[in-house]
Write a protein that holds these residues in place. Sequence first.
Motif, PDB file in Angstrom:
ATOM      1  N   ARG A 236     -51.704  28.187  59.397  1.00  0.00           N
ATOM      2  CA  ARG A 236     -50.786  27.241  58.761  1.00  0.00           C
ATOM      3  C   ARG A 236     -51.328  26.809  57.410  1.00  0.00           C
ATOM      4  O   ARG A 236     -50.602  26.735  56.415  1.00  0.00           O
ATOM      5  N   ASN A 237     -52.633  26.541  57.339  1.00  0.00           N
ATOM      6  CA  ASN A 237     -53.250  26.103  56.089  1.00  0.00           C
ATOM      7  C   ASN A 237     -53.194  27.205  55.026  1.00  0.00           C
ATOM      8  O   ASN A 237     -52.944  26.926  53.849  1.00  0.00           O
ATOM      9  N   ALA A 238     -53.409  28.448  55.416  1.00  0.00           N
ATOM     10  CA  ALA A 238     -53.346  29.558  54.460  1.00  0.00           C
ATOM     11  C   ALA A 238     -51.929  29.711  53.907  1.00  0.00           C
ATOM     12  O   ALA A 238     -51.743  29.973  52.705  1.00  0.00           O
ATOM     13  N   VAL A 239     -50.932  29.513  54.761  1.00  0.00           N
ATOM     14  CA  VAL A 239     -49.533  29.588  54.311  1.00  0.00           C
ATOM     15  C   VAL A 239     -49.240  28.466  53.322  1.00  0.00           C
ATOM     16  O   VAL A 239     -48.643  28.693  52.264  1.00  0.00           O
ATOM     17  N   ARG A 240     -49.686  27.256  53.638  1.00  0.00           N
ATOM     18  CA  ARG A 240     -49.476  26.117  52.744  1.00  0.00           C
ATOM     19  C   ARG A 240     -50.112  26.387  51.377  1.00  0.00           C
ATOM     20  O   ARG A 240     -49.484  26.162  50.333  1.00  0.00           O
TER      21      ARG A 240
ATOM     22  N   ALA B   8     -35.439  27.702  53.778  1.00  0.00           N
ATOM     23  CA  ALA B   8     -36.432  26.965  52.996  1.00  0.00           C
ATOM     24  C   ALA B   8     -37.047  25.810  53.778  1.00  0.00           C
ATOM     25  O   ALA B   8     -38.055  25.260  53.375  1.00  0.00           O
ATOM     26  N   ARG B   9     -36.453  25.465  54.923  1.00  0.00           N
ATOM     27  CA  ARG B   9     -36.968  24.353  55.719  1.00  0.00           C
ATOM     28  C   ARG B   9     -37.868  24.809  56.869  1.00  0.00           C
ATOM     29  O   ARG B   9     -38.288  23.996  57.685  1.00  0.00           O
ATOM     30  N   VAL B  10     -38.179  26.096  56.915  1.00  0.00           N
ATOM     31  CA  VAL B  10     -39.040  26.602  57.982  1.00  0.00           C
ATOM     32  C   VAL B  10     -40.401  25.897  57.893  1.00  0.00           C
ATOM     33  O   VAL B  10     -40.921  25.655  56.801  1.00  0.00           O
ATOM     34  N   SER B  11     -40.947  25.536  59.034  1.00  0.00           N
ATOM     35  CA  SER B  11     -42.238  24.837  59.034  1.00  0.00           C
ATOM     36  C   SER B  11     -43.362  25.809  58.667  1.00  0.00           C
ATOM     37  O   SER B  11     -43.241  27.017  58.847  1.00  0.00           O
ATOM     38  N   HIS B  12     -44.437  25.247  58.163  1.00  0.00           N
ATOM     39  CA  HIS B  12     -45.594  26.082  57.833  1.00  0.00           C
ATOM     40  C   HIS B  12     -46.129  26.775  59.081  1.00  0.00           C
ATOM     41  O   HIS B  12     -46.563  27.929  59.011  1.00  0.00           O
ATOM     42  N   SER B  13     -46.075  26.092  60.213  1.00  0.00           N
ATOM     43  CA  SER B  13     -46.562  26.686  61.467  1.00  0.00           C
ATOM     44  C   SER B  13     -45.724  27.891  61.869  1.00  0.00           C
ATOM     45  O   SER B  13     -46.265  28.944  62.237  1.00  0.00           O
ATOM     46  N   GLU B  14     -44.408  27.749  61.809  1.00  0.00           N
ATOM     47  CA  GLU B  14     -43.525  28.862  62.170  1.00  0.00           C
ATOM     48  C   GLU B  14     -43.688  30.019  61.187  1.00  0.00           C
ATOM     49  O   GLU B  14     -43.750  31.188  61.585  1.00  0.00           O
ATOM     50  N   LEU B  15     -43.783  29.687  59.910  1.00  0.00           N
ATOM     51  CA  LEU B  15     -43.964  30.708  58.885  1.00  0.00           C
ATOM     52  C   LEU B  15     -45.299  31.429  59.073  1.00  0.00           C
ATOM     53  O   LEU B  15     -45.378  32.656  58.933  1.00  0.00           O
TER      54      LEU B  15
ATOM     55  N   GLU C   8     -44.743  38.227  49.405  1.00  0.00           N
ATOM     56  CA  GLU C   8     -43.354  38.699  49.434  1.00  0.00           C
ATOM     57  C   GLU C   8     -42.686  38.304  50.750  1.00  0.00           C
ATOM     58  O   GLU C   8     -41.533  37.880  50.761  1.00  0.00           O
ATOM     59  N   LYS C   9     -43.417  38.435  51.867  1.00  0.00           N
ATOM     60  CA  LYS C   9     -42.868  38.044  53.171  1.00  0.00           C
ATOM     61  C   LYS C   9     -42.602  36.541  53.219  1.00  0.00           C
ATOM     62  O   LYS C   9     -41.583  36.097  53.752  1.00  0.00           O
ATOM     63  N   ILE C  10     -43.527  35.765  52.667  1.00  0.00           N
ATOM     64  CA  ILE C  10     -43.353  34.309  52.644  1.00  0.00           C
ATOM     65  C   ILE C  10     -42.098  33.948  51.850  1.00  0.00           C
ATOM     66  O   ILE C  10     -41.267  33.155  52.298  1.00  0.00           O
TER      67      ILE C  10
END
Length: 143
Positions: A31-35, A16-23, A6-8
Amino acid sequence: MDAIDEKIIAELTRNARVSHSELAGKVLLSRNAVRQRIERLERQGHIAGYTLVRAGGDTGDVVSAFVLVYRRDRMRGGDVLAALMRIPEVVICEILSGDFDIMVRLEAASLERVRSIWEDIAQMPGVRDTVTALTLSSVVNRR
């Protein structure tokens, strides 16, 4: 979906352009878990796409219209829905109860493009009739 998903989605809705690292920093994951979570949310249909919102608000750059569609056979019509999903200017497509079967919201670059899309919809096999209304102004927009 859990609270992190939900947070993601909330963060992607904001930007929508936020980087995976920032997210990753915002939701406290790698970063990998977010991706991986984003890919899963896309596969499961929780994220159906990303859109462009033009700056400038109500500048008249976009012509908005609602097309209410009567289908010939109210119980079928997957072909009509599939065709509507392929039109890039269709920003909302909902199946309705009551008099109309489908409500489509168009956002197009010109009135001529709205007319062209309306003609395409009206000629689709399975469409019995349409009613179209142009948006004159927007009072509430909670995107």
